[in-house]
Scaffold this active site. Structure first.
Site, PDB file in Angstrom:
ATOM      1  N   LYS A  12       1.497  -3.068   9.617  1.00  0.00           N
ATOM      2  CA  LYS A  12       2.901  -2.788  10.177  1.00  0.00           C
ATOM      3  C   LYS A  12       3.059  -1.598  10.845  1.00  0.00           C
ATOM      4  O   LYS A  12       2.472  -0.629  10.696  1.00  0.00           O
ATOM      5  CB  LYS A  12       3.932  -3.134   8.974  1.00  0.00           C
ATOM      6  N   PRO A  95      -6.842   1.235   8.523  1.00  0.00           N
ATOM      7  CA  PRO A  95      -7.288   2.671   7.842  1.00  0.00           C
ATOM      8  C   PRO A  95      -6.176   2.790   6.654  1.00  0.00           C
ATOM      9  O   PRO A  95      -5.156   2.796   6.788  1.00  0.00           O
ATOM     10  CB  PRO A  95      -7.007   3.624   8.911  1.00  0.00           C
ATOM     11  N   GLY A 101       0.528   0.424   6.027  1.00  0.00           N
ATOM     12  CA  GLY A 101       0.820  -0.369   4.996  1.00  0.00           C
ATOM     13  C   GLY A 101      -0.110  -1.451   4.752  1.00  0.00           C
ATOM     14  O   GLY A 101      -0.214  -2.381   4.169  1.00  0.00           O
ATOM     15  N   ASP A 137       6.150  -1.014  -0.097  1.00  0.00           N
ATOM     16  CA  ASP A 137       6.036  -1.848   0.983  1.00  0.00           C
ATOM     17  C   ASP A 137       5.559  -3.322   1.044  1.00  0.00           C
ATOM     18  O   ASP A 137       5.639  -4.042   1.972  1.00  0.00           O
ATOM     19  CB  ASP A 137       4.897  -1.205   1.996  1.00  0.00           C
TER      20      ASP A 137
END
Length: 293
Positions: A12, A95, A101, A137
């Site tokens: 995201k 990464p 997220g 998240d």
């Protein structure tokens, strides 16, 4: 019943991120548009005979013994009373420490997979309960899966638990640039607090879903969004600022840092312009087009 499932977990980005003052429970409130982008981790989740055991294999990075997968598994077992053994193989493309997220998305996709493999048929409130135990998240990615998956966008508030879907944008060619540094989320919140030094938190937009959704629906070149993390994080990691400047120089309609960093993204007018920019940026940076939500 399935014995193995392979799923994709999307990244995201944040279109604007307002950080509110710290709360008595230790969290900060936020206001942001979260939207999935076309970069994914791939999980292969398999049921095993080792009851009560969750093992994780990830070739791209070494995960600590206590990670988002094991925490999700423990919360799942406690809630359901299930002890089915699980092994997950993770192919990481998102990464770590990049503000995209990835770990939270992996946790959400993993939870949906073990629910299917173990035949527990969790309710939507149960998914949300486990999400709250794993990470802020995870709420967003859980709602994305409950809604049918990517593309998905939402106005996110509270500490991340209030997720109100908004129409996703599939017309926003995005290029992600990875500056090669990792930013601690806890440090980033502390730096925001220090940078304000008691000053009032000026809103970016009226703090309502309608205002954020209307802004998100407008042309990217007209966006008034900003990420409150960007200035204090860039002050400590000049390389992020350099990457952000490079994205803007390549003609992005809008550019900012995602989450607490360190990934920088640019939104371009057309896919052709985005691909040209990605090629140019790749001369110095790791740059990835991320179309399709």
């Amino acid at each position: 019943m399935f014995q193995s499932i392979t799923v994709r977990a999307p990244a995201k980005i944040n279109i604007g991120l307002q950080v509110l003052p710290g709360r008595s429970d230790g969290y900060h409130g936020i206001r942001s548009i979260f939207t999935t982008v076309g970069l994914y981790d791939t999980l292969t989740v398999t049921r095993t005979a080792r009851q009560g055991c969750c093992t994780v294999e990830c070739g791209q990075m070494a995960l600590p013994p206590d990670n988002t997968f094991t925490r999700t598994y423990k919360a799942f077992c406690v809630l359901t009373g299930t002890d089915c053994g699980i092994h997950v193989t993770v192919e990481k493309r998102i990464p770590s420490g990049g503000g995209l997220g990835g770990g939270s998305s992996d946790a959400s996709s993993f939870l949906q997979s073990i629910d299917t493999l173990c035949g527990t048929s969790l309710s939507a409130p149960a998914f949300r309960d486990i999400a709250g135990q794993v990470g802020s998240d995870v709420f967003f990615f859980t709602e994305a899966l409950l809604a049918g998956g990517a593309p998905f966008a939402a106005y996110v508030s509270g500490r991340g638990e209030h997720v109100q879907p908004v129409p996703p944008r599939t017309d926003l060619p995005v290029v992600l640039v990875f500056p090669g540094v990792s930013v601690s989320t806890a440090d980033a919140y502390r730096w925001v607090d220090e940078s304000r030094a008691g000053a009032a938190c000026a809103p970016q937009l009226p703090g309502t879903m309608d205002a954020y959704a209307a802004g998100f629906a407008s042309p990217a070149g007209e966006w008034a969004f900003r990420n409150d993390f960007t200035a204090p994080v860039v002050a400590r990691f000049p390389r992020i600022g350099k990457a952000l400047a490079a994205v803007k120089e390549c003609g992005a309609e809008f550019a900012d840092m995602s989450g607490s960093g360190s990934t920088v993204f640019g939104v371009f007018e057309t896919e052709k312009k985005a691909l040209l920019a990605a090629g140019r940026l790749s001369e110095e940076w790791r740059a990835v087009p991320a179309f399709g939500g």
